[in-house]
Design a protein around this motif. Structure first.
Motif, mmCIF file in Angstrom:
data_model
loop_
_atom_site.group_PDB
_atom_site.id
_atom_site.type_symbol
_atom_site.label_atom_id
_atom_site.label_comp_id
_atom_site.label_asym_id
_atom_site.label_seq_id
_atom_site.Cartn_x
_atom_site.Cartn_y
_atom_site.Cartn_z
ATOM 1 N N LEU A 71 -56.718 -22.217 34.461
ATOM 2 C CA LEU A 71 -56.158 -23.315 33.678
ATOM 3 C C LEU A 71 -57.180 -23.943 32.730
ATOM 4 C CD1 LEU A 71 -53.898 -25.043 36.355
ATOM 5 C CD2 LEU A 71 -53.137 -23.826 34.294
ATOM 6 N N GLU A 72 -58.452 -23.900 33.087
ATOM 7 C CA GLU A 72 -59.484 -24.471 32.223
ATOM 8 C C GLU A 72 -59.659 -23.676 30.930
ATOM 9 O OE1 GLU A 72 -61.382 -21.308 34.615
ATOM 10 O OE2 GLU A 72 -59.993 -22.933 35.104
ATOM 11 N N ARG A 73 -59.056 -22.486 30.862
ATOM 12 C CA ARG A 73 -59.164 -21.633 29.683
ATOM 13 C C ARG A 73 -57.891 -21.636 28.834
ATOM 14 N NH1 ARG A 73 -63.636 -18.616 29.569
ATOM 15 N NH2 ARG A 73 -62.698 -16.872 28.452
ATOM 16 N N VAL A 74 -56.924 -22.489 29.199
ATOM 17 C CA VAL A 74 -55.660 -22.570 28.462
ATOM 18 C C VAL A 74 -55.890 -23.316 27.148
ATOM 19 C CG1 VAL A 74 -53.320 -23.531 28.478
ATOM 20 C CG2 VAL A 74 -54.239 -22.444 30.533
ATOM 21 N N VAL A 75 -55.409 -22.716 26.056
ATOM 22 C CA VAL A 75 -55.535 -23.349 24.748
ATOM 23 C C VAL A 75 -54.215 -23.907 24.241
ATOM 24 C CG1 VAL A 75 -57.580 -22.031 24.072
ATOM 25 C CG2 VAL A 75 -55.303 -21.138 23.517
ATOM 26 N N ASP A 88 -41.289 -37.918 31.470
ATOM 27 C CA ASP A 88 -42.432 -38.633 32.042
ATOM 28 C C ASP A 88 -42.816 -38.093 33.417
ATOM 29 O OD1 ASP A 88 -42.675 -40.262 29.804
ATOM 30 O OD2 ASP A 88 -41.455 -41.871 30.665
ATOM 31 N N ARG A 89 -41.824 -37.769 34.253
ATOM 32 C CA ARG A 89 -42.137 -37.248 35.592
ATOM 33 C C ARG A 89 -42.721 -35.843 35.506
ATOM 34 N NH1 ARG A 89 -37.044 -37.483 38.696
ATOM 35 N NH2 ARG A 89 -36.088 -37.448 36.649
ATOM 36 N N MET A 90 -42.217 -35.025 34.589
ATOM 37 C CA MET A 90 -42.788 -33.694 34.386
ATOM 38 C C MET A 90 -44.232 -33.836 33.906
ATOM 39 S SD MET A 90 -43.810 -31.507 31.737
ATOM 40 C CE MET A 90 -42.989 -32.198 30.319
ATOM 41 N N ASN A 91 -44.462 -34.731 32.940
ATOM 42 C CA ASN A 91 -45.813 -34.941 32.405
ATOM 43 C C ASN A 91 -46.801 -35.372 33.472
ATOM 44 O OD1 ASN A 91 -45.952 -34.257 29.699
ATOM 45 N ND2 ASN A 91 -45.088 -36.195 29.030
ATOM 46 N N ALA A 92 -46.373 -36.220 34.398
ATOM 47 C CA ALA A 92 -47.277 -36.697 35.447
ATOM 48 C C ALA A 92 -47.800 -35.532 36.273
ATOM 49 C CB ALA A 92 -46.574 -37.721 36.333
ATOM 50 N N VAL A 93 -46.922 -34.601 36.628
ATOM 51 C CA VAL A 93 -47.348 -33.434 37.413
ATOM 52 C C VAL A 93 -48.151 -32.476 36.527
ATOM 53 C CG1 VAL A 93 -46.570 -31.447 38.753
ATOM 54 C CG2 VAL A 93 -45.401 -33.658 38.995
ATOM 55 N N TYR A 94 -47.616 -32.142 35.371
ATOM 56 C CA TYR A 94 -48.273 -31.205 34.449
ATOM 57 C C TYR A 94 -49.713 -31.638 34.168
ATOM 58 C CZ TYR A 94 -49.426 -29.161 29.887
ATOM 59 O OH TYR A 94 -50.055 -28.530 28.845
ATOM 60 N N SER A 95 -49.894 -32.893 33.795
ATOM 61 C CA SER A 95 -51.223 -33.356 33.391
ATOM 62 C C SER A 95 -52.220 -33.362 34.542
ATOM 63 C CB SER A 95 -51.139 -34.741 32.746
ATOM 64 O OG SER A 95 -50.672 -35.693 33.670
ATOM 65 N N SER A 96 -51.739 -33.440 35.783
ATOM 66 C CA SER A 96 -52.648 -33.447 36.932
ATOM 67 C C SER A 96 -53.358 -32.097 37.120
ATOM 68 C CB SER A 96 -51.891 -33.824 38.210
ATOM 69 O OG SER A 96 -51.036 -32.771 38.630
ATOM 70 N N TYR A 97 -52.898 -31.067 36.449
ATOM 71 C CA TYR A 97 -53.493 -29.734 36.568
ATOM 72 C C TYR A 97 -54.623 -29.483 35.566
ATOM 73 C CZ TYR A 97 -50.177 -28.082 40.025
ATOM 74 O OH TYR A 97 -49.464 -27.905 41.183
ATOM 75 N N PHE A 98 -54.839 -30.432 34.653
ATOM 76 C CA PHE A 98 -55.848 -30.241 33.602
ATOM 77 C C PHE A 98 -56.848 -31.385 33.600
ATOM 78 C CE2 PHE A 98 -52.009 -28.087 32.021
ATOM 79 C CZ PHE A 98 -52.517 -26.832 31.728
ATOM 80 N N PRO A 100 -58.422 -34.349 31.998
ATOM 81 C CA PRO A 100 -57.814 -35.239 31.000
ATOM 82 C C PRO A 100 -58.525 -35.239 29.644
ATOM 83 C CG PRO A 100 -58.771 -36.505 32.817
ATOM 84 C CD PRO A 100 -58.885 -35.063 33.179
ATOM 85 N N ASP A 101 -59.778 -34.806 29.612
ATOM 86 C CA ASP A 101 -60.519 -34.737 28.352
ATOM 87 C C ASP A 101 -60.425 -33.365 27.685
ATOM 88 O OD1 ASP A 101 -61.435 -37.390 28.587
ATOM 89 O OD2 ASP A 101 -63.057 -36.734 29.911
ATOM 90 N N ARG A 102 -59.707 -32.440 28.327
ATOM 91 C CA ARG A 102 -59.623 -31.073 27.800
ATOM 92 C C ARG A 102 -58.202 -30.535 27.920
ATOM 93 N NH1 ARG A 102 -64.752 -27.863 27.749
ATOM 94 N NH2 ARG A 102 -63.159 -26.309 27.504
ATOM 95 N N MET A 103 -57.241 -31.338 27.537
ATOM 96 C CA MET A 103 -55.845 -30.916 27.602
ATOM 97 C C MET A 103 -55.573 -29.854 26.534
ATOM 98 S SD MET A 103 -54.606 -32.685 30.048
ATOM 99 C CE MET A 103 -52.876 -32.996 30.022
ATOM 100 N N PRO A 104 -54.784 -28.833 26.872
ATOM 101 C CA PRO A 104 -54.434 -27.839 25.848
ATOM 102 C C PRO A 104 -53.490 -28.445 24.807
ATOM 103 C CG PRO A 104 -53.304 -27.372 27.925
ATOM 104 C CD PRO A 104 -54.211 -28.528 28.179
ATOM 105 N N ILE A 122 -42.559 -23.174 31.737
ATOM 106 C CA ILE A 122 -43.771 -23.362 30.937
ATOM 107 C C ILE A 122 -44.420 -22.004 30.698
ATOM 108 C CG2 ILE A 122 -46.055 -24.461 30.812
ATOM 109 C CD1 ILE A 122 -44.974 -26.613 32.773
ATOM 110 N N ASP A 123 -44.797 -21.744 29.440
ATOM 111 C CA ASP A 123 -45.607 -20.566 29.149
ATOM 112 C C ASP A 123 -46.930 -21.008 28.563
ATOM 113 O OD1 ASP A 123 -45.402 -20.726 26.222
ATOM 114 O OD2 ASP A 123 -43.444 -19.813 26.364
ATOM 115 N N LEU A 124 -47.895 -20.113 28.549
ATOM 116 C CA LEU A 124 -49.264 -20.469 28.169
ATOM 117 C C LEU A 124 -49.900 -19.403 27.284
ATOM 118 C CD1 LEU A 124 -50.718 -21.389 31.691
ATOM 119 C CD2 LEU A 124 -49.783 -22.986 29.990
#
Length: 128
Positions: A71-75, A88-98, A100-104, A122-124
């Protein structure tokens, strides 16, 4: 450019005729993952949008790991959401995987339906 189609025995069961990911040069294009149980692509994980988003992210992590990435390599991420009331609820979970200073970079698209009755997919794109 070398193009490699990747299908993993340890990846989530596919719900259709596609590769888990395609490596093209230095990039990895990960097929949209569904909130299905890893061993049964016909069954959604129990729970609401939070549980579905968590399962999608776990499935994506599995595919990325199998491809030698993470996940740290997702652009770039593309989120497909059936109900924007879940945003908002999807975002709360989604953002917890990245980090916060390096969001794709990301696009979120409203759709009228998804395979197997899912609420989110979700695709990447990642660096291989």
């Amino acid at each position: 450019m070398n193009i490699e189609h990747l299908v993993f025995g340890d990846g989530p069961e596919r719900v259709g005729p596609f590769s888990h990911a395609v490596r093209a040069g230095d990039f990895l294009f990960v097929t949209g993952q569904m909130p299905t149980l890893p061993e049964d692509p016909t069954r959604l994980v129990a729970g609401g949008i939070e549980a579905q988003t968590r399962q999608v992210m776990e499935n994506l992590k599995t595919v990325l790991a199998e491809a030698g990435s993470g996940l740290e390599r997702v652009v770039f991420a593309r989120v497909y959401l059936v109900n924007f009331g879940d945003f908002d609820r999807m975002n709360a979970v989604y953002s917890s995987y990245f980090d916060p200073d390096r969001m794709p970079a990301r696009t979120c698209i409203g759709v009228t339906g998804l395979a197997v009755g899912a609420s989110v997919e979700i695709d990447l794109v990642a660096v291989a």
